[in-house]
Design a protein around this motif. Sequence first.
Motif, mmCIF file in Angstrom:
data_model
loop_
_atom_site.group_PDB
_atom_site.id
_atom_site.type_symbol
_atom_site.label_atom_id
_atom_site.label_comp_id
_atom_site.label_asym_id
_atom_site.label_seq_id
_atom_site.Cartn_x
_atom_site.Cartn_y
_atom_site.Cartn_z
ATOM 1 N N LEU A 197 38.662 115.881 14.069
ATOM 2 C CA LEU A 197 38.877 114.677 14.880
ATOM 3 C C LEU A 197 39.938 115.124 15.744
ATOM 4 O O LEU A 197 41.149 115.953 15.311
ATOM 5 N N LYS A 236 42.899 122.529 15.614
ATOM 6 C CA LYS A 236 41.674 121.747 15.979
ATOM 7 C C LYS A 236 40.474 122.747 16.106
ATOM 8 O O LYS A 236 39.244 122.347 16.513
ATOM 9 N N ASP A 274 30.395 117.928 19.528
ATOM 10 C CA ASP A 274 31.309 116.577 19.136
ATOM 11 C C ASP A 274 32.041 116.716 18.040
ATOM 12 O O ASP A 274 32.047 117.594 17.192
ATOM 13 N N GLN A 275 32.642 115.631 17.527
ATOM 14 C CA GLN A 275 33.554 115.387 16.677
ATOM 15 C C GLN A 275 32.841 115.405 15.146
ATOM 16 O O GLN A 275 33.621 115.445 14.317
ATOM 17 N N ARG A 291 37.566 115.354 22.952
ATOM 18 C CA ARG A 291 37.304 114.266 22.010
ATOM 19 C C ARG A 291 35.908 114.027 21.657
ATOM 20 O O ARG A 291 35.572 113.756 20.429
#
Length: 107
Positions: free
Chosen positions: A91, A28, A85-86, A67
Amino acid sequence: MKTSLLIAVAVLAMHGAAMANEKLVQEKQCMGCHSIKEDGAAPSFHKIAIFWKGLGNAEVSMVATIRKGSDATGGPHWNQATMPDQRERPLVSEAEARQMAKWILKQ
């Protein structure tokens, strides 16, 4: 002998879970800013764990931040640094974020 085998299986399972979580934070792209023990562009996971240790809302707050970025929980957490943020990173599902938060809290 059965006891030894059970202990060995338990240790391997725990090691596998720990590695799976470290692999997840790598996948991630968390390690682009964080590391396990040393601060970099962002605080180390160890420092984050110390900060949140014993706080009842730790996992919930961490999941939201993982998230949705820093804005999800009130902005910058560590000086002026913000977590994107994503839109700027892969994601992360609710389940993945929970797994990552639990792993971070053990660092």
